[in-house]
Design a protein around this motif. Structure first.
Motif, short mmCIF file in Angstrom:
data_model
loop_
_atom_site.label_atom_id
_atom_site.label_comp_id
_atom_site.label_asym_id
_atom_site.label_seq_id
_atom_site.Cartn_x
_atom_site.Cartn_y
_atom_site.Cartn_z
N ALA A 169 1.12 -1.09 0.31
CA ALA A 169 0.16 0.15 0.17
C ALA A 169 0.63 1.29 0.17
O ALA A 169 2.02 1.17 1.29
CB ALA A 169 -0.99 0.16 1.16
N ARG A 170 0.69 2.02 -0.77
CA ARG A 170 1.74 3.50 -1.16
C ARG A 170 0.59 4.71 -0.72
O ARG A 170 -0.85 4.42 -1.83
CB ARG A 170 2.05 3.52 -1.86
CG ARG A 170 3.31 2.58 -2.21
CD ARG A 170 4.15 2.91 -1.69
NE ARG A 170 5.40 2.56 -0.92
CZ ARG A 170 6.55 2.09 -2.48
NH1 ARG A 170 6.25 2.52 -3.32
NH2 ARG A 170 7.71 0.71 -2.39
N THR A 171 0.67 5.95 -1.06
CA THR A 171 -0.14 7.42 -1.02
C THR A 171 0.83 7.44 -2.31
O THR A 171 1.89 7.69 -1.99
CB THR A 171 -0.58 7.93 0.25
OG1 THR A 171 0.91 8.80 0.66
CG2 THR A 171 -0.98 6.80 1.03
N PHE A 194 2.99 -0.90 -7.76
CA PHE A 194 3.78 -2.31 -8.75
C PHE A 194 4.69 -1.34 -9.33
O PHE A 194 4.97 -0.60 -9.72
CB PHE A 194 1.95 -2.65 -9.47
CG PHE A 194 1.56 -3.25 -8.88
CD1 PHE A 194 1.25 -5.08 -8.20
CD2 PHE A 194 0.30 -2.81 -8.24
CE1 PHE A 194 0.87 -5.99 -8.08
CE2 PHE A 194 -0.31 -3.18 -7.28
CZ PHE A 194 -0.51 -4.83 -7.29
N SER A 195 5.53 -2.31 -9.24
CA SER A 195 6.90 -1.72 -10.35
C SER A 195 7.84 -2.98 -11.20
O SER A 195 6.60 -4.35 -11.18
CB SER A 195 7.54 -2.02 -8.91
OG SER A 195 9.13 -2.63 -9.25
N PHE A 196 8.02 -2.56 -12.01
CA PHE A 196 8.55 -3.26 -12.91
C PHE A 196 9.98 -3.27 -13.66
O PHE A 196 9.80 -1.45 -14.15
CB PHE A 196 7.35 -3.44 -14.44
CG PHE A 196 6.70 -2.72 -15.04
CD1 PHE A 196 7.57 -1.57 -15.36
CD2 PHE A 196 5.77 -2.33 -14.39
CE1 PHE A 196 6.38 -0.45 -16.21
CE2 PHE A 196 5.04 -0.70 -14.81
CZ PHE A 196 5.58 0.14 -15.80
N THR A 235 6.89 2.35 -11.23
CA THR A 235 6.42 2.25 -9.84
C THR A 235 5.01 2.96 -10.45
O THR A 235 5.04 4.03 -10.71
CB THR A 235 7.15 2.79 -8.17
OG1 THR A 235 8.50 1.84 -8.31
CG2 THR A 235 6.21 2.44 -7.72
N LEU A 236 4.26 2.08 -10.77
CA LEU A 236 3.16 2.38 -10.58
C LEU A 236 2.26 2.02 -9.62
O LEU A 236 2.17 1.67 -8.49
CB LEU A 236 1.91 1.91 -11.99
CG LEU A 236 2.89 1.80 -13.47
CD1 LEU A 236 1.64 1.36 -14.04
CD2 LEU A 236 2.83 3.10 -13.77
N ILE A 237 1.09 3.19 -9.04
CA ILE A 237 0.28 3.18 -7.62
C ILE A 237 -1.00 3.71 -8.46
O ILE A 237 -1.23 4.76 -8.94
CB ILE A 237 0.41 4.55 -6.70
CG1 ILE A 237 1.85 4.55 -6.38
CG2 ILE A 237 -1.05 4.25 -5.78
CD1 ILE A 237 2.38 5.45 -4.95
N ILE A 238 -2.05 2.31 -8.46
CA ILE A 238 -3.16 2.27 -9.08
C ILE A 238 -4.05 2.24 -8.07
O ILE A 238 -3.45 1.51 -6.91
CB ILE A 238 -3.43 0.73 -9.73
CG1 ILE A 238 -3.15 -0.29 -8.96
CG2 ILE A 238 -2.20 0.83 -10.63
CD1 ILE A 238 -3.52 -2.06 -9.28
N ASP A 239 -5.50 2.47 -7.61
CA ASP A 239 -6.79 2.35 -7.02
C ASP A 239 -7.22 1.21 -7.34
O ASP A 239 -8.05 1.24 -8.75
CB ASP A 239 -7.47 3.40 -7.26
CG ASP A 239 -8.72 3.47 -5.96
OD1 ASP A 239 -8.98 2.20 -5.72
OD2 ASP A 239 -9.25 4.45 -5.69
N VAL A 253 -4.83 4.60 -12.55
CA VAL A 253 -4.20 4.48 -12.42
C VAL A 253 -3.79 6.35 -11.55
O VAL A 253 -4.03 6.56 -12.76
CB VAL A 253 -2.55 4.16 -13.44
CG1 VAL A 253 -1.34 5.41 -13.12
CG2 VAL A 253 -3.04 3.62 -14.54
N LEU A 254 -2.95 6.10 -10.55
CA LEU A 254 -2.34 7.10 -9.80
C LEU A 254 -1.60 7.77 -10.18
O LEU A 254 -1.58 8.76 -10.13
CB LEU A 254 -2.89 6.99 -8.13
CG LEU A 254 -4.02 6.18 -7.83
CD1 LEU A 254 -4.17 6.34 -6.18
CD2 LEU A 254 -5.10 7.48 -8.42
N SER A 255 -0.45 6.74 -10.47
CA SER A 255 0.95 7.92 -10.60
C SER A 255 1.72 6.80 -10.95
O SER A 255 1.74 6.19 -11.35
CB SER A 255 1.13 8.53 -9.47
OG SER A 255 2.07 7.31 -8.30
N SER A 256 2.85 7.65 -12.07
CA SER A 256 3.69 7.05 -12.48
C SER A 256 4.74 7.36 -11.88
O SER A 256 5.33 8.72 -12.12
CB SER A 256 3.77 6.58 -14.37
OG SER A 256 4.52 6.12 -14.00
N MET A 257 6.50 6.80 -11.79
CA MET A 257 7.38 7.27 -11.35
C MET A 257 8.96 6.26 -11.60
O MET A 257 8.56 4.88 -11.17
CB MET A 257 7.45 7.65 -9.37
CG MET A 257 8.71 8.05 -9.11
SD MET A 257 9.00 8.42 -7.78
CE MET A 257 8.12 9.95 -7.43
#
Length: 256
Positions: A197-199, A209-211, A220-224, A230-234
């Motif tokens: 879990a992340r914010t 999740f990362s790949f 790294t993607l943060i999804i809901d 998809v909330l963010s990509s870094m």
């Protein structure tokens, strides 16, 4: 009250079925947000609930894979619209927007200025341009989608399969069924790691999740999983995109 009794009290006895695993995860995610339960408290409760429905699996497999399958269930129920619209905040400063019709007409906006896109397609995969028609024609079955996307990648870029599939979740005008298939295909890729879990930078709660990337770094993607958004990509190099909105809509750009 032990974890098994807690899950039974909260959700009742789960009913076996093809979407049972996804249903359990969606309920657990919603309860975790309401009650702000810690991850350590959620894991045993989830494992106990899933044990009532499925044969025994490894806890790590249940966590990441089940979240992606839950997101797939939600994505499949999405609706269409006239325009594919994406609004992003880049590296904490620059805001861009993109509108694309099903016929391929596209507009971008930055600092309030709307510009018609001409020439190259606004979509690409591993450096290769994709038309809206090619994206709309992708298969809606996870194995077939994975094979089609792998065949579209240039030689030597096989390591981009996870990144290419992830792009169908939010950067490209995928049909709802294709987005669902992309989530299911990602759930079966061993190189996709679940980080917990992340914010995101805006404080929105999600699952990370990362790949790997060809550069050797990771994305790294943060999804809901409840909304499938998809909330963010870094990237590990520091490049970030916060997704302010992504999906089909009937509202187009405010053209002069």
């Amino acid at each position: 009250m032990d974890d098994l009794e807690l899950v039974r009290d909260l959700y009742g006895r789960p009913r076996p079925g093809p979407d049972a695993q996804a249903r359990v995860w969606r309920r657990v995610v919603a309860r975790r947000r309401r009650r702000r339960l810690s991850w350590l408290a959620v894991v045993p409760a989830v494992a106990a609930a899933l044990a009532l429905v499925f044969t025994v699996h490894q806890p790590q497999e249940l966590s990441g894979r089940s979240i992606l399958l839950s997101a797939a269930t939600t994505a499949a129920s999405g609706t269409g619209g006239t325009y594919w619209h994406v609004k992003k905040l880049h590296d904490g400063g620059r805001v861009t927007e993109l509108w694309v019709t099903r016929q391929g007409r596209a507009w971008t906006a930055e600092q309030g200025r709307i510009t018609r896109v001409t020439g190259r397609s606004p979509f690409s995969m591993a450096g290769r341009d994709l038309t809206v028609q090619q994206i709309q024609g992708l298969p809606a079955e996870p194995v077939a989608l994975r094979e089609r996307v792998a065949a579209m990648l240039p030689a030597g870029s096989e390591g981009l399969l996870a990144d290419a599939l992830a792009g169908l979740l939010w950067t490209k005008p995928s049909a709802p069924a294709v987005r669902a298939a992309a989530y299911r295909a990602l759930a079966d890729l061993p190189e996709v790691r679940y980080l917990g879990a992340r914010t995101d930078a805006r404080g929105r709660a999600g699952e990370a999740f990362s790949f790997g990337l060809l550069s050797g770094g990771r994305r790294t993607l943060i999804i809901d999983p409840v909304t499938s958004q998809v909330l963010s990509s870094m990237d590990s190099g520091g490049r970030s995109e916060i997704v302010l909105g992504a999906g089909w809509t009937d509202r187009g750009p405010d053209l002069p």
